[in-house]
Design a protein around this motif. Sequence first.
Motif, mmCIF file in Angstrom:
data_model
loop_
_atom_site.group_PDB
_atom_site.id
_atom_site.type_symbol
_atom_site.label_atom_id
_atom_site.label_comp_id
_atom_site.label_asym_id
_atom_site.label_seq_id
_atom_site.Cartn_x
_atom_site.Cartn_y
_atom_site.Cartn_z
ATOM 1 N N TRP A 267 0.836 -1.208 0.000
ATOM 2 C CA TRP A 267 0.000 0.000 0.000
ATOM 3 C C TRP A 267 0.868 1.254 0.000
ATOM 4 O O TRP A 267 0.667 2.178 -0.795
ATOM 5 C CB TRP A 267 -0.918 -0.007 1.223
ATOM 6 C CG TRP A 267 -1.867 1.162 1.290
ATOM 7 C CD1 TRP A 267 -2.591 1.687 0.260
ATOM 8 C CD2 TRP A 267 -2.186 1.948 2.451
ATOM 9 N NE1 TRP A 267 -3.350 2.753 0.707
ATOM 10 C CE2 TRP A 267 -3.131 2.926 2.033
ATOM 11 C CE3 TRP A 267 -1.796 1.907 3.785
ATOM 12 C CZ2 TRP A 267 -3.663 3.866 2.927
ATOM 13 C CZ3 TRP A 267 -2.332 2.838 4.674
ATOM 14 C CH2 TRP A 267 -3.260 3.804 4.247
ATOM 15 N N ASN A 268 1.863 1.282 0.883
ATOM 16 C CA ASN A 268 2.689 2.480 1.020
ATOM 17 C C ASN A 268 3.428 2.841 -0.258
ATOM 18 O O ASN A 268 3.640 4.026 -0.558
ATOM 19 C CB ASN A 268 3.724 2.284 2.133
ATOM 20 C CG ASN A 268 3.115 2.366 3.522
ATOM 21 O OD1 ASN A 268 1.924 2.616 3.684
ATOM 22 N ND2 ASN A 268 3.930 2.130 4.533
ATOM 23 N N ASN A 269 3.876 1.844 -1.004
ATOM 24 C CA ASN A 269 4.752 2.089 -2.154
ATOM 25 C C ASN A 269 3.997 2.235 -3.464
ATOM 26 O O ASN A 269 4.603 2.577 -4.484
ATOM 27 C CB ASN A 269 5.766 0.954 -2.287
ATOM 28 C CG ASN A 269 6.654 0.811 -1.071
ATOM 29 O OD1 ASN A 269 6.589 1.621 -0.148
ATOM 30 N ND2 ASN A 269 7.484 -0.218 -1.045
ATOM 31 N N ASN A 270 2.693 2.009 -3.452
ATOM 32 C CA ASN A 270 1.923 2.016 -4.692
ATOM 33 C C ASN A 270 1.782 3.438 -5.244
ATOM 34 O O ASN A 270 1.038 4.259 -4.707
ATOM 35 C CB ASN A 270 0.535 1.417 -4.446
ATOM 36 C CG ASN A 270 -0.286 1.335 -5.721
ATOM 37 O OD1 ASN A 270 0.263 1.268 -6.825
ATOM 38 N ND2 ASN A 270 -1.593 1.338 -5.573
ATOM 39 N N GLY A 271 2.528 3.743 -6.315
ATOM 40 C CA GLY A 271 2.469 5.061 -6.920
ATOM 41 C C GLY A 271 3.168 6.134 -6.124
ATOM 42 O O GLY A 271 2.993 7.325 -6.385
ATOM 43 N N THR A 272 3.972 5.748 -5.134
ATOM 44 C CA THR A 272 4.638 6.704 -4.251
ATOM 45 C C THR A 272 6.032 7.023 -4.774
ATOM 46 O O THR A 272 6.759 6.129 -5.225
ATOM 47 C CB THR A 272 4.734 6.121 -2.830
ATOM 48 O OG1 THR A 272 3.414 5.819 -2.372
ATOM 49 C CG2 THR A 272 5.387 7.096 -1.867
ATOM 50 N N PRO A 381 1.725 10.748 -1.550
ATOM 51 C CA PRO A 381 2.602 10.031 -2.476
ATOM 52 C C PRO A 381 3.568 10.925 -3.233
ATOM 53 O O PRO A 381 4.543 10.434 -3.801
ATOM 54 C CB PRO A 381 1.620 9.371 -3.445
ATOM 55 C CG PRO A 381 0.429 10.280 -3.439
ATOM 56 C CD PRO A 381 0.346 10.834 -2.040
ATOM 57 N N PHE A 382 3.313 12.235 -3.267
ATOM 58 C CA PHE A 382 4.156 13.163 -4.002
ATOM 59 C C PHE A 382 5.231 13.730 -3.088
ATOM 60 O O PHE A 382 4.947 14.114 -1.968
ATOM 61 C CB PHE A 382 3.338 14.342 -4.551
ATOM 62 C CG PHE A 382 2.075 13.962 -5.255
ATOM 63 C CD1 PHE A 382 0.854 14.385 -4.769
ATOM 64 C CD2 PHE A 382 2.104 13.182 -6.386
ATOM 65 C CE1 PHE A 382 -0.314 14.051 -5.402
ATOM 66 C CE2 PHE A 382 0.937 12.839 -7.032
ATOM 67 C CZ PHE A 382 -0.282 13.271 -6.543
ATOM 68 N N ALA A 383 6.431 13.814 -3.581
ATOM 69 C CA ALA A 383 7.510 14.431 -2.813
ATOM 70 C C ALA A 383 7.528 15.930 -3.082
ATOM 71 O O ALA A 383 7.771 16.357 -4.207
ATOM 72 C CB ALA A 383 8.847 13.824 -3.204
ATOM 73 N N GLN A 389 2.202 21.134 -10.155
ATOM 74 C CA GLN A 389 1.745 19.751 -10.031
ATOM 75 C C GLN A 389 0.356 19.671 -9.412
ATOM 76 O O GLN A 389 -0.420 18.765 -9.701
ATOM 77 C CB GLN A 389 2.733 18.956 -9.171
ATOM 78 C CG GLN A 389 4.055 18.650 -9.861
ATOM 79 C CD GLN A 389 5.069 18.042 -8.903
ATOM 80 O OE1 GLN A 389 5.357 18.599 -7.855
ATOM 81 N NE2 GLN A 389 5.598 16.890 -9.265
ATOM 82 N N LEU A 390 0.037 20.636 -8.548
ATOM 83 C CA LEU A 390 -1.226 20.584 -7.825
ATOM 84 C C LEU A 390 -2.247 21.598 -8.331
ATOM 85 O O LEU A 390 -3.312 21.762 -7.755
ATOM 86 C CB LEU A 390 -0.971 20.817 -6.334
ATOM 87 C CG LEU A 390 -0.243 19.646 -5.659
ATOM 88 C CD1 LEU A 390 0.255 20.061 -4.294
ATOM 89 C CD2 LEU A 390 -1.144 18.440 -5.543
ATOM 90 N N GLY A 391 -1.912 22.265 -9.433
ATOM 91 C CA GLY A 391 -2.788 23.311 -9.940
ATOM 92 C C GLY A 391 -4.184 22.841 -10.283
ATOM 93 O O GLY A 391 -5.146 23.595 -10.162
ATOM 94 N N LEU A 403 -3.730 12.201 -3.984
ATOM 95 C CA LEU A 403 -3.169 13.037 -2.926
ATOM 96 C C LEU A 403 -3.619 12.577 -1.550
ATOM 97 O O LEU A 403 -2.825 12.532 -0.607
ATOM 98 C CB LEU A 403 -3.578 14.496 -3.139
ATOM 99 C CG LEU A 403 -3.137 15.465 -2.047
ATOM 100 C CD1 LEU A 403 -1.617 15.634 -2.045
ATOM 101 C CD2 LEU A 403 -3.824 16.808 -2.198
ATOM 102 N N ILE A 404 -4.894 12.217 -1.402
ATOM 103 C CA ILE A 404 -5.450 11.926 -0.081
ATOM 104 C C ILE A 404 -5.498 10.439 0.240
ATOM 105 O O ILE A 404 -6.092 10.047 1.243
ATOM 106 C CB ILE A 404 -6.850 12.544 0.075
ATOM 107 C CG1 ILE A 404 -7.856 11.880 -0.880
ATOM 108 C CG2 ILE A 404 -6.809 14.051 -0.145
ATOM 109 C CD1 ILE A 404 -9.297 12.360 -0.679
#
Length: 465
Positions: A267-272, A381-383, A389-391, A403-404
């Motif tokens: 779960w933690n690494n999925n798309g992270t 997941p985003f560094a 990126q969040l616009g 994001l959530i």
Amino acid sequence: MSRSDLHYLEAGELARLIAAREISPVEVTSAMLERIERLDTTLHSYAHVMREEALVAARKAERKLLAGEHLGPLHGVPVAVKDLYWSAGSPTAAGTTIHRSFVPSEDATAVKRLRDAGAILLGKLQLTEGAFATHHPEIAEPVNPWHAGHWAGASSSGSGVATAAGLCYAALGTDTGGSIRFPSAANGLTGIKPTWGRVSRHGVFALGPSLDHAGPMARSAADATLLLGAIAGHDPLDPTSLPEPKLALPESAHDLQGLKVGIDPQWNNNGTDEVIVRALAQVVEVVTSLGGRVEEVRFPEVRTVVDEWQINCGVEVAVAHAETYPRLSADYGPALTRLIEIGRETSGTQYQQVLLNRAALRGKINHLMARIDLLIVPVQPFAAPTHEQLGALAQDPELNARLIQFSAPFNSSGHPAITLPCGLTASGMPIGFQFVAAHGAEALLCRAGIAFQNATDWHRRHPAL
């Protein structure tokens, strides 16, 4: 002590200096107000600075100290609160234009408890409109002090910026889908989202009441613990507040001996982002060195509840804004308008299914937390995401769900979490992670946070201002 050394002291350390009369509440409050005046024209973290009120409170705190009267664990410490907490006699706009003239006649319970603990209220901190995704188009967005091109976190953005920049010693935020944890991670802070109902929401503007959590943001776990101890506890003015009158929280902690700590790499690494994955691996090393027994677990599937978070929140925010929307809809920004419309268009049967799915997830997390003491989870997941990126965040359901994905499940379930800094990106932006615990286990989270920070120094890194 030189004024130039004051602004990054921990709140607890400052309280001890004040109690020992090595520095006065008036001196430190004046220094903070000067720093706000000098830096916040660029950072935009404050919606309203309560300069005169703060100085009056500081002089009162000093007189009481000289008379041998100690107000509480935050005696003389300047703090600030997100501008959706009511403060008697001062504007509380909740990031909106429709409430910019609202001046409450009473303090929110959490604000009153801060004052009772001796804190000096410097002012009200800026937030996204109504505490949702983006700031109102007419209001200047708080600027991340680590780098202006990066997100400061939503919605407690002002709380994150002011605390990280040394414009207050700690702050209160709220968290409906991640809004204590996002700005804490983005600004290198420690934030606590308590168990739902642990901190009274009386006198706090609502976004989604069954998802809203009130809690502290600070520069250390010890400070966040200090604030949580001051504001938590049953409040008869909030019928949803938990019955316990007072929390017993640790003042110190040095290990995690005997604690079972779960982690779900799948779960933690999925798309992270890889930089976050590496930071979590280092967290595991620290936890193990402190005596924690780390084991792999399987976290319940959360995608359905994450996807339905906007429906859940949308229905609740539509009710919360029924007196002003659609009557004043022209004064609303696009993101909050869209969320309210989602709620207004949702059928009763659809909403009931959302609630059933949410209850099922809560039960599954309860079963997991019965087998472990703590869970390690990313904040996002985003560094260190940029504004670009969040616009499209508020307009893109898929991006919002990504994001959530690590934050909203614990708003839906009501479980407590503490966010702690755990590294920096190659460009020098902070990275955070979460410990999550069972309902009511804030003391365990505080212990874990304090012990982790006794073994690391990420929380002692500050932006260059």
